[in-house]
Design a protein around this motif. Structure first.
Motif, PDB file in Angstrom:
ATOM      1  N   UNK A  40       0.838  -1.194   0.000  1.00 13.93           N
ATOM      2  CA  UNK A  40       0.000   0.000   0.000  1.00 13.93           C
ATOM      3  C   UNK A  40       0.876   1.247   0.000  1.00 13.93           C
ATOM      4  N   UNK A  41       1.888   1.258   0.865  1.00 10.61           N
ATOM      5  CA  UNK A  41       2.772   2.415   0.940  1.00 10.61           C
ATOM      6  C   UNK A  41       3.582   2.584  -0.346  1.00 10.61           C
ATOM      7  N   UNK A  42       3.958   1.476  -0.972  1.00 12.62           N
ATOM      8  CA  UNK A  42       4.663   1.559  -2.250  1.00 12.62           C
ATOM      9  C   UNK A  42       3.802   2.216  -3.319  1.00 12.62           C
ATOM     10  N   UNK A  43       2.549   1.830  -3.372  1.00  9.97           N
ATOM     11  CA  UNK A  43       1.616   2.451  -4.315  1.00  9.97           C
ATOM     12  C   UNK A  43       1.391   3.912  -3.991  1.00  9.97           C
ATOM     13  N   UNK A  44       1.305   4.216  -2.712  1.00  8.63           N
ATOM     14  CA  UNK A  44       1.101   5.601  -2.273  1.00  8.63           C
ATOM     15  C   UNK A  44       2.289   6.474  -2.688  1.00  8.63           C
ATOM     16  N   UNK A  45       3.506   5.973  -2.454  1.00  7.88           N
ATOM     17  CA  UNK A  45       4.711   6.733  -2.828  1.00  7.88           C
ATOM     18  C   UNK A  45       4.783   6.949  -4.338  1.00  7.88           C
ATOM     19  N   UNK A  46       4.432   5.923  -5.092  1.00 14.21           N
ATOM     20  CA  UNK A  46       4.435   6.018  -6.549  1.00 14.21           C
ATOM     21  C   UNK A  46       3.457   7.100  -7.016  1.00 14.21           C
ATOM     22  N   UNK A  47       2.288   7.135  -6.423  1.00 13.01           N
ATOM     23  CA  UNK A  47       1.267   8.113  -6.797  1.00 13.01           C
ATOM     24  C   UNK A  47       1.694   9.523  -6.428  1.00 13.01           C
ATOM     25  N   UNK A  48       2.301   9.685  -5.264  1.00 12.15           N
ATOM     26  CA  UNK A  48       2.746  11.014  -4.843  1.00 12.15           C
ATOM     27  C   UNK A  48       3.821  11.523  -5.802  1.00 12.15           C
ATOM     28  N   UNK A  49       4.717  10.634  -6.204  1.00 15.28           N
ATOM     29  CA  UNK A  49       5.748  11.011  -7.171  1.00 15.28           C
ATOM     30  C   UNK A  49       5.110  11.404  -8.508  1.00 15.28           C
ATOM     31  N   UNK A  50       4.146  10.623  -8.963  1.00 16.40           N
ATOM     32  CA  UNK A  50       3.445  10.937 -10.208  1.00 16.40           C
ATOM     33  C   UNK A  50       2.722  12.272 -10.104  1.00 16.40           C
ATOM     34  N   UNK A  51       2.113  12.516  -8.958  1.00 18.27           N
ATOM     35  CA  UNK A  51       1.387  13.774  -8.760  1.00 18.27           C
ATOM     36  C   UNK A  51       2.335  14.960  -8.813  1.00 18.27           C
ATOM     37  N   UNK A  52       3.522  14.819  -8.232  1.00 20.93           N
ATOM     38  CA  UNK A  52       4.507  15.898  -8.260  1.00 20.93           C
ATOM     39  C   UNK A  52       5.032  16.146  -9.663  1.00 20.93           C
ATOM     40  N   UNK A  53       5.064  15.101 -10.476  1.00 17.02           N
ATOM     41  CA  UNK A  53       5.518  15.234 -11.860  1.00 17.02           C
ATOM     42  C   UNK A  53       4.409  15.774 -12.766  1.00 17.02           C
ATOM     43  N   UNK A  54       3.209  15.877 -12.226  1.00 18.06           N
ATOM     44  CA  UNK A  54       2.083  16.391 -12.983  1.00 18.06           C
ATOM     45  C   UNK A  54       1.393  15.365 -13.843  1.00 18.06           C
TER      46      UNK A  54
END
Length: 58
Positions: A40-54
């Motif tokens: 779950x945390x791995x998916x969360x981190x991936x999404x946060x990174x994607x969100x920061x990249x726009x």
């Protein structure tokens, strides 16, 4: 034909990604078991990174 349930670890990762994209905090992780929590945390981190990249669409 019976429908197969998705793998629990894949589902945990997916749910974490959805939570990260929507801006929820990582403290909101619903899983207690280490393996599922890690996914779950791995998916969360991936999404946060994607969100920061726009990469997310709102």
């Amino acid at each position: 034909m019976k429908r197969q349930k998705r793998d629990k670890m894949t589902r945990a990762h997916s749910k974490g990604y959805q939570a990260g994209i929507s801006g929820r905090a990582k403290e909101n992780c619903p899983f207690q078991q280490n393996d599922a929590r890690s996914q779950w945390l791995g998916g969360w981190r991936e999404a946060v990174e994607d969100r920061h990249l726009g990469l997310s669409v709102k």
